[in-house]
Design a protein around this motif. Structure first.
Motif, PDB file in Angstrom:
ATOM      1  N   LEU A 117       0.825  -1.203   0.000  1.00  0.00           N
ATOM      2  CA  LEU A 117       0.000   0.000   0.000  1.00  0.00           C
ATOM      3  C   LEU A 117       0.865   1.261   0.000  1.00  0.00           C
ATOM      4  O   LEU A 117       0.506   2.262  -0.581  1.00  0.00           O
ATOM      5  CB  LEU A 117      -0.901   0.024   1.237  1.00  0.00           C
ATOM      6  N   ARG A 219      -8.817  12.217   6.615  1.00  0.00           N
ATOM      7  CA  ARG A 219      -8.908  12.397   5.178  1.00  0.00           C
ATOM      8  C   ARG A 219      -8.343  11.153   4.493  1.00  0.00           C
ATOM      9  O   ARG A 219      -8.596  10.890   3.333  1.00  0.00           O
ATOM     10  CB  ARG A 219      -8.096  13.640   4.786  1.00  0.00           C
ATOM     11  N   PRO A 221      -7.941   7.030   4.011  1.00  0.00           N
ATOM     12  CA  PRO A 221      -8.847   5.891   4.207  1.00  0.00           C
ATOM     13  C   PRO A 221      -8.578   5.181   5.548  1.00  0.00           C
ATOM     14  O   PRO A 221      -7.424   5.055   5.965  1.00  0.00           O
ATOM     15  CB  PRO A 221      -8.507   4.954   3.043  1.00  0.00           C
ATOM     16  N   LYS A 393     -17.098  -2.424   4.266  1.00  0.00           N
ATOM     17  CA  LYS A 393     -16.898  -3.417   3.208  1.00  0.00           C
ATOM     18  C   LYS A 393     -15.813  -3.044   2.209  1.00  0.00           C
ATOM     19  O   LYS A 393     -15.480  -3.845   1.336  1.00  0.00           O
ATOM     20  CB  LYS A 393     -18.228  -3.628   2.479  1.00  0.00           C
ATOM     21  N   ILE A 394     -15.284  -1.847   2.319  1.00  0.00           N
ATOM     22  CA  ILE A 394     -14.296  -1.410   1.343  1.00  0.00           C
ATOM     23  C   ILE A 394     -12.914  -1.979   1.676  1.00  0.00           C
ATOM     24  O   ILE A 394     -12.480  -1.926   2.818  1.00  0.00           O
ATOM     25  CB  ILE A 394     -14.243   0.139   1.331  1.00  0.00           C
ATOM     26  N   HIS A 395     -12.249  -2.532   0.666  1.00  0.00           N
ATOM     27  CA  HIS A 395     -10.866  -3.034   0.740  1.00  0.00           C
ATOM     28  C   HIS A 395     -10.762  -4.372   1.465  1.00  0.00           C
ATOM     29  O   HIS A 395     -10.322  -5.345   0.884  1.00  0.00           O
ATOM     30  CB  HIS A 395      -9.929  -2.015   1.383  1.00  0.00           C
ATOM     31  N   THR A 407      -2.206  -4.039  -2.242  1.00  0.00           N
ATOM     32  CA  THR A 407      -3.238  -3.801  -3.249  1.00  0.00           C
ATOM     33  C   THR A 407      -2.741  -4.422  -4.546  1.00  0.00           C
ATOM     34  O   THR A 407      -1.680  -5.050  -4.570  1.00  0.00           O
ATOM     35  CB  THR A 407      -3.525  -2.289  -3.392  1.00  0.00           C
ATOM     36  N   GLU A 408      -3.515  -4.271  -5.622  1.00  0.00           N
ATOM     37  CA  GLU A 408      -3.073  -4.802  -6.908  1.00  0.00           C
ATOM     38  C   GLU A 408      -3.038  -3.696  -7.950  1.00  0.00           C
ATOM     39  O   GLU A 408      -3.969  -2.908  -8.052  1.00  0.00           O
ATOM     40  CB  GLU A 408      -4.015  -5.912  -7.390  1.00  0.00           C
TER      41      GLU A 408
ATOM     42  N   LEU B 117     -21.505  -4.604  -2.278  1.00  0.00           N
ATOM     43  CA  LEU B 117     -21.120  -3.644  -1.245  1.00  0.00           C
ATOM     44  C   LEU B 117     -22.329  -3.193  -0.433  1.00  0.00           C
ATOM     45  O   LEU B 117     -22.223  -2.943   0.760  1.00  0.00           O
ATOM     46  CB  LEU B 117     -20.470  -2.416  -1.879  1.00  0.00           C
ATOM     47  N   GLU B 196     -22.850   7.118   6.935  1.00  0.00           N
ATOM     48  CA  GLU B 196     -22.056   5.887   6.839  1.00  0.00           C
ATOM     49  C   GLU B 196     -22.824   4.648   7.271  1.00  0.00           C
ATOM     50  O   GLU B 196     -22.446   3.535   6.930  1.00  0.00           O
ATOM     51  CB  GLU B 196     -20.707   6.009   7.565  1.00  0.00           C
ATOM     52  N   ASP B 200     -22.341   2.650   1.566  1.00  0.00           N
ATOM     53  CA  ASP B 200     -21.097   1.900   1.711  1.00  0.00           C
ATOM     54  C   ASP B 200     -19.948   2.497   0.907  1.00  0.00           C
ATOM     55  O   ASP B 200     -18.785   2.295   1.243  1.00  0.00           O
ATOM     56  CB  ASP B 200     -21.322   0.446   1.296  1.00  0.00           C
ATOM     57  N   LEU B 201     -20.264   3.196  -0.179  1.00  0.00           N
ATOM     58  CA  LEU B 201     -19.206   3.736  -1.032  1.00  0.00           C
ATOM     59  C   LEU B 201     -19.738   4.931  -1.803  1.00  0.00           C
ATOM     60  O   LEU B 201     -20.880   4.909  -2.274  1.00  0.00           O
ATOM     61  CB  LEU B 201     -18.736   2.660  -2.025  1.00  0.00           C
ATOM     62  N   ARG B 212     -12.704  16.734  -5.379  1.00  0.00           N
ATOM     63  CA  ARG B 212     -12.165  17.222  -4.092  1.00  0.00           C
ATOM     64  C   ARG B 212     -13.291  17.559  -3.114  1.00  0.00           C
ATOM     65  O   ARG B 212     -13.194  17.309  -1.919  1.00  0.00           O
ATOM     66  CB  ARG B 212     -11.269  18.449  -4.301  1.00  0.00           C
ATOM     67  N   GLU B 216     -13.333  15.647   0.397  1.00  0.00           N
ATOM     68  CA  GLU B 216     -13.084  16.418   1.610  1.00  0.00           C
ATOM     69  C   GLU B 216     -14.271  16.449   2.555  1.00  0.00           C
ATOM     70  O   GLU B 216     -14.134  16.799   3.724  1.00  0.00           O
ATOM     71  CB  GLU B 216     -12.664  17.851   1.228  1.00  0.00           C
ATOM     72  N   ARG B 219     -17.752  11.199   5.037  1.00  0.00           N
ATOM     73  CA  ARG B 219     -17.504  10.249   6.109  1.00  0.00           C
ATOM     74  C   ARG B 219     -17.527   8.835   5.522  1.00  0.00           C
ATOM     75  O   ARG B 219     -17.019   7.883   6.103  1.00  0.00           O
ATOM     76  CB  ARG B 219     -18.603  10.403   7.176  1.00  0.00           C
ATOM     77  N   PRO B 221     -16.509   5.937   2.675  1.00  0.00           N
ATOM     78  CA  PRO B 221     -15.332   5.720   1.821  1.00  0.00           C
ATOM     79  C   PRO B 221     -15.563   6.231   0.396  1.00  0.00           C
ATOM     80  O   PRO B 221     -16.663   6.106  -0.134  1.00  0.00           O
ATOM     81  CB  PRO B 221     -15.175   4.201   1.815  1.00  0.00           C
ATOM     82  N   TYR B 226      -7.990  12.128  -8.777  1.00  0.00           N
ATOM     83  CA  TYR B 226      -8.029  13.567  -8.998  1.00  0.00           C
ATOM     84  C   TYR B 226      -7.647  13.903 -10.436  1.00  0.00           C
ATOM     85  O   TYR B 226      -8.276  14.704 -11.084  1.00  0.00           O
ATOM     86  CB  TYR B 226      -7.083  14.287  -8.040  1.00  0.00           C
ATOM     87  N   LYS B 393      -4.984   3.583  -3.232  1.00  0.00           N
ATOM     88  CA  LYS B 393      -4.694   2.155  -3.313  1.00  0.00           C
ATOM     89  C   LYS B 393      -5.680   1.268  -2.564  1.00  0.00           C
ATOM     90  O   LYS B 393      -5.610   0.045  -2.654  1.00  0.00           O
ATOM     91  CB  LYS B 393      -3.272   1.900  -2.791  1.00  0.00           C
ATOM     92  N   ILE B 394      -6.588   1.869  -1.824  1.00  0.00           N
ATOM     93  CA  ILE B 394      -7.491   1.071  -1.012  1.00  0.00           C
ATOM     94  C   ILE B 394      -8.656   0.556  -1.854  1.00  0.00           C
ATOM     95  O   ILE B 394      -9.246   1.306  -2.615  1.00  0.00           O
ATOM     96  CB  ILE B 394      -8.014   1.926   0.159  1.00  0.00           C
ATOM     97  N   HIS B 395      -8.957  -0.727  -1.715  1.00  0.00           N
ATOM     98  CA  HIS B 395     -10.099  -1.407  -2.352  1.00  0.00           C
ATOM     99  C   HIS B 395      -9.882  -1.659  -3.840  1.00  0.00           C
ATOM    100  O   HIS B 395      -9.889  -2.791  -4.283  1.00  0.00           O
ATOM    101  CB  HIS B 395     -11.401  -0.634  -2.141  1.00  0.00           C
ATOM    102  N   TYR B 397      -7.620  -0.189  -7.412  1.00  0.00           N
ATOM    103  CA  TYR B 397      -6.521   0.670  -7.854  1.00  0.00           C
ATOM    104  C   TYR B 397      -6.483   0.545  -9.365  1.00  0.00           C
ATOM    105  O   TYR B 397      -6.327  -0.549  -9.890  1.00  0.00           O
ATOM    106  CB  TYR B 397      -5.232   0.159  -7.205  1.00  0.00           C
TER     107      TYR B 397
END
Lengths: 420, 420
Positions: A117, A219, A221, A393-395, A407-408, B117, B196, B200-201, B212, B216, B219, B221, B226, B393-395, B397
């Motif tokens: 990561l 900010r 994850p 549920k994310i990641h 990650t991939e 999800l 939240e 879920d996403l 952004r 920003e 709450r 994910p 960007y 990179k989370i969930h 990528y």
């Protein structure tokens, strides 16, 4: 220097180190892990004297003795930390693996390669062993780690960090790969959680208050679970002896952990037979029962209290169990959906179709058939390690091991393809 | 009702619907997708008359003609939306699959089952086709979707939603599975991003400002990128003709998209031969060149400007290319790390070891050898669809298809195991 500037520099150094880390071979990382284990064992006396400062301060502050115990780096805890690092060294390295490649009609060969990561920030409370466990797992997965433990353990954590960093330098790994935040000011956490350009993931570990603080201010994850309200459901086709065994094990084998059963649901068709049996066994295990009116009647003389609505939402973390008789399988699932926390649920049943329906319908992170909720744990499920548990549920969802720290990315082998 | 209460109710209904959706068989979902395609085609006249209200309002407001064009539901756009839904129906359903199970020493059989999800919130700008594309993908993956398009497309989006919901009801899927937010007040987005417990996403799609704003204020994910500052690196061992082809294709085939090449890096050993060739070809393709001093000399008479530091960070989204001659492979990688956005990078080389090193060292979400950066796209990489691209990179990528709209839960088959 301001705390904001200090944290930004620290995280920037972690990011720089992470680029080097990402390219290390397993052999180099494993050598460092073994050196870390040896370093901790050799420095036992020093560690314990630094730890004594934390323990003395905690006692002076009047912390509860259970809290003080968690702080202590006893001989046993030190041996376990070293052993833990050796086990992580022995785990397979997830980084670099490509599980398969597919070929596009234009000849492009496409695959996904597992990569670290980058920078992981762990925010935790009193136990100093988290410093070592988390550092070991992050290193093995190729990540830099920023460790922010509780102020009560600061001497212990800094002493541990020094040993870990020394072991890194022997393996020519940048020491910025493992950093302990030196200031105990809470502002430092807030600053770290803003640095999305440097920090790839934050993992809070501790009580619900700490976890909410991190989740609400980040900010970056966050992988987290607020609480574990786990259910054991004894179906109308259950083996009732197995039901008693799993209810008692789920609740009483270790009541203070997140995968302990907090509510027992019983199908009305077996309640009459089952409630007296399980009530007796649970009382013998020292469990206080908070039950619905139907269950109350069936318990008769066996001591119990009336369950409130709040009891069904509660993570007791204690020898207390909510018990409810439900009218049907669907009612059991609806109860879990309403009151549960997406952590772990188990059904006790001998009916094939009911078992399959439970596995398919319940959307919690761990769904079991005929097994104790207490198995919801990275080691018990065979991940080899656990950095945390996620109920979002994310990641990652459920116990998270080394793979969750990676990650991939897509990789493509071409021979000059351009888009038409 | 306040906007907060309205959004909470809407999201709560989406969550309830998602529980039903999660248990649907593929056949049911596919039937609904095909009914949606047919519904859109049949309602063409109505859709276009509602769309005309948006177009007229946009023209009256004096929106740029490119923006107005994006709004238009032409015959072609309507046919594409219907076709897109039919293609999603034909994709394999990721839900329910268990890729393997392992057995623990105590006999527990452990696996991971892919599940939806739950509730996905898409926040987007003017194109009304996103309403249909996103709804189709979310439905196929078993998720409820909350669609929040731009105010400029509100009539079109509400008309589309009505058709989609009608198609759901024919298949006995709850219509709350697809909801378009009716208010155009920005407060609605802020409220949704707080929920939240229901959402879920969140996936923002649009310009950097919108993304952004969502990132920003959320709450929940967020999956986002960007910008795409993609690099093509022509190595010293490159096939130079291939280099010219891929540089021109990467920049000029469609300059306004995130996977277009924004900076061309050239190894100094081939710069002398390569720069005049590629410079000529790029100019013929209408590309403005912003170059480093070394490259400038080699371009000679070929028109160019001096690159500023900012040009290397820029996502031009236009026929403008930054060009830099670098001293080595390592300098190329360092440039990508410093100025890149983790989106897509390609190397042009015939050297086996250099190609492998590039694939291993560069940590962007898509890393290619001898292929145009323009292939960084869910369809081109073979995912069958694309709901968005992630550069965190989370969930997920990189390009994200149906699988990115799902997660995995642990399932366990036991026969009475309790923890000792």
């Amino acid at each position: 220097m301001s705390i904001a500037a200090e944290m930004s520099q620290l995280a920037g150094r972690a990011k720089t180190a992470s680029r080097k880390l990402a390219t290390l071979r397993s052999g180099t990382k494993n050598a460092a892990l073994l050196a870390m284990a040896e370093g901790i064992e050799k420095a036992k006396a020093h560690l314990q004297s630094e730890n004594q400062k934390d323990v003395a301060a905690a006692e002076q502050k009047g912390l509860a003795s259970a809290m003080v115990d968690r702080l202590r780096l006893t001989d046993k805890v030190i041996a376990q930390m070293a052993q833990g690092l050796r086990e992580v060294a022995a785990l397979p390295d997830p980084v670099g693996s490509v599980s398969g490649m597919w070929v596009r009609p234009n000849g492009l060969k496409v695959g996904k390669m597992r990569i670290p990561l980058g920078v992981v920030c762990i925010v935790y409370e009193s136990r100093p062993n988290v410093t070592v466990d988390a550092a070991g797992l992050c290193l093995k997965a190729g990540n830099s780690v920023i460790l922010r433990g509780g102020s009560e353990a600061i001497y212990s954590n800094l002493a541990l960090a020094e040993i870990l960093q020394k072991a890194l330098s022997v393996s020519q790994i940048p020491s910025d790969a493992i950093q302990v935040v030196q200031t105990t000011d809470r502002q430092a956490v807030l600053e770290l959680l803003k640095l999305e350009q440097y920090v790839d993931l934050a993992i809070p570990r501790g009580g619900e208050g700490l976890i909410r603080f991190v989740a609400e201010n980040s900010r970056v994850p966050v992988i987290k679970h607020y609480k574990g309200v786990c259910h054991t459901y004894v179906d109308k086709d259950a083996d009732l002896e197995m039901g008693v065994k799993l209810a008692v094990n789920g609740k009483a084998q270790r009541p203070g952990v997140c995968n302990a059963t907090e509510t027992l649901l019983i199908h009305k068709d077996v309640s009459k037979d089952f409630v007296p049996k399980v009530g007796k066994a649970l009382r013998e295990a020292g469990v206080e029962l908070r039950v619905c009116p139907v269950t109350a009647k069936l318990l008769g003389e066996i001591p119990h209290k009336a369950a409130t609505e709040d009891d069904y939402y509660a993570e007791f973390l204690d020898l207390i169990l909510a018990v409810r008789t439900v009218d049907s399988f669907d009612d059991a699932v609806a109860h879990i959906q309403k009151y549960g926390s997406d952590h772990t649920e188990t059904i006790v049943t001998q009916n094939y179709s009911t078992a399959q329906r439970f596995l398919e319908t319940v959307t919690s992170s761990c769904v079991f058939v005929n097994a104790s909720t207490r198995f919801s744990d990275g080691f018990e499920l065979g991940l080899g390690a656990e950095i945390g548990i996620s109920t979002s549920k994310i990641h990652a969802y459920g116990p998270m091991g080394l793979e969750g720290l990676t990650t991939e990315k897509f990789i493509v082998y071409g021979d000059g393809q351009a888009r038409g």
